[in-house]
Write a protein that holds these residues in place. Structure first.
Motif, PDB file in Angstrom:
ATOM      1  N   UNK A 151       0.942  -1.115   0.047  1.00  0.00           N
ATOM      2  CA  UNK A 151      -0.030  -0.108   0.107  1.00  0.00           C
ATOM      3  C   UNK A 151       0.935   1.397   0.117  1.00  0.00           C
ATOM      4  N   UNK A 152       1.993   1.234   0.774  1.00  0.00           N
ATOM      5  CA  UNK A 152       2.863   2.468   0.715  1.00  0.00           C
ATOM      6  C   UNK A 152       3.517   2.438  -0.470  1.00  0.00           C
ATOM      7  N   UNK A 153       4.047   1.378  -1.163  1.00  0.00           N
ATOM      8  CA  UNK A 153       4.321   1.651  -2.445  1.00  0.00           C
ATOM      9  C   UNK A 153       3.378   2.353  -3.680  1.00  0.00           C
ATOM     10  N   UNK A 154       2.146   1.757  -3.348  1.00  0.00           N
ATOM     11  CA  UNK A 154       1.208   2.475  -4.366  1.00  0.00           C
ATOM     12  C   UNK A 154       0.689   3.943  -3.868  1.00  0.00           C
ATOM     13  N   UNK A 155       0.901   4.168  -2.786  1.00  0.00           N
ATOM     14  CA  UNK A 155       0.708   5.587  -2.294  1.00  0.00           C
ATOM     15  C   UNK A 155       1.659   6.526  -2.779  1.00  0.00           C
ATOM     16  N   UNK A 156       2.941   6.036  -3.035  1.00  0.00           N
ATOM     17  CA  UNK A 156       4.002   6.789  -3.541  1.00  0.00           C
ATOM     18  C   UNK A 156       4.118   7.109  -4.987  1.00  0.00           C
ATOM     19  N   UNK A 157       3.201   6.377  -5.648  1.00  0.00           N
ATOM     20  CA  UNK A 157       3.412   6.593  -7.050  1.00  0.00           C
ATOM     21  C   UNK A 157       2.768   8.119  -7.398  1.00  0.00           C
ATOM     22  N   UNK A 179      -5.944   5.702  -6.968  1.00  0.00           N
ATOM     23  CA  UNK A 179      -7.065   4.960  -6.131  1.00  0.00           C
ATOM     24  C   UNK A 179      -7.484   3.805  -6.989  1.00  0.00           C
ATOM     25  N   UNK A 180      -7.389   3.947  -8.260  1.00  0.00           N
ATOM     26  CA  UNK A 180      -7.823   2.882  -8.896  1.00  0.00           C
ATOM     27  C   UNK A 180      -6.676   1.502  -8.653  1.00  0.00           C
ATOM     28  N   UNK A 181      -5.461   2.072  -8.812  1.00  0.00           N
ATOM     29  CA  UNK A 181      -4.527   0.960  -8.338  1.00  0.00           C
ATOM     30  C   UNK A 181      -4.566   0.418  -7.058  1.00  0.00           C
ATOM     31  N   UNK A 182      -5.115   1.301  -5.972  1.00  0.00           N
ATOM     32  CA  UNK A 182      -5.272   0.759  -4.672  1.00  0.00           C
ATOM     33  C   UNK A 182      -6.476  -0.162  -4.681  1.00  0.00           C
TER      34      UNK A 182
END
Length: 252
Positions: free
Chosen positions: A122-128, A134-137
């Motif tokens: 989740x941290x990796x996705x939030x750093x994108x 939001x879609x990726x999450x």
């Protein structure tokens, strides 16, 4: 006929033997049947306490499993933090954890590892640096597969690029269409002006060439028009001076 008679005689003889066999078997089986009856009565007495013990064992095992599951959930509750809604306990729990051969410490360790992996992903996705986070999450929370979530980000980026390219292509086509329409309207306006000017010119004035569309061309055409008008105005004066010169040449 003799063969049929012999066959009938032999069949009767066979039947007598089979009947005797069954009679002997019945007499031989009588003590066994009595023995079997007694054995079944005894095993029935044994089955009763076995059933009671089995029920107690199952009850104990279920209690042990419930206690084990409760301890595993306690480890989950301690580690999950703010992600309980995204990663509920049922998604990290495995029924294998309740097997007697699966140790409690190993089960708790696996649950914590799953939670930590979830937090890291989740941290990796939030750093994108992406507007599609939001879609990726959402894809990751649904699948728990980071590679699949990243693939969704790439798909959305490519889709956005294609849509932007299509938009620019449409805008360019519209701009060219408007420019062509403007040029056509300008050409029609100039043609109309030239037609009106041609009707207003005197008959002696020669036909003018179609005026150029550019500003420089129109300026040159205007200068030529003024020069032509001045020449037309000067022509009558030259005609009046010519007869006065003729007599001088004759007198000489």
């Amino acid at each position: 006929k003799a063969a049929k008679d012999d066959r009938a005689t032999l069949n009767k003889f066979k039947k007598v033997i089979e009947d005797r066999r069954k009679e002997v078997k019945k007499k031989c089986m009588e003590p066994y049947e009595q023995f079997e009856k007694e054995v079944k009565e005894i095993t029935a007495l044994i089955d009763k306490p076995i059933g009671m013990i089995d029920s107690q064992i199952k009850e104990y095992e279920e209690k042990q499993k419930a206690e084990k599951k409760s301890q595993i959930q306690a480890a989950y509750d301690e580690s999950i933090g703010e992600f309980a809604n995204d990663l509920p306990f049922e998604r990290v729990f495995d029924t294998r954890y309740l097997n007697a051969t699966f140790s409690l410490s190993k089960a708790m360790s696996e649950v914590i590892e799953k939670i930590e992996k979830f937090k890291t992903d989740i941290a990796t996705i939030d750093s994108l640096d992406s507007k599609h986070k939001l879609n990726v999450r959402d894809v990751y929370v649904r699948t728990l597969d980071l590679s699949q979530a990243m693939a969704e980000d790439r798909r959305l980026r490519e889709l956005e690029e294609r849509l932007e390219a299509d938009r620019k292509a449409k805008e360019e086509a519209e701009r060219k269409r408007e420019e062509a329409e403007r040029q056509r309207a300008e050409a029609e306006r100039i043609a109309a002006e030239q037609k009106a000017a041609a009707k207003a010119q005197p008959e002696s004035e020669p036909e003018q060439m179609t005026q150029p569309v550019s500003e420089m061309g129109r300026a040159i055409a205007s200068i030529e028009h003024q020069a032509f008008s001045q020449a037309v105005q000067a022509a009558p004066e030259e005609k009046q001076e010519a007869p006065a010169q003729v007599p001088e040449k004759q007198s000489e």
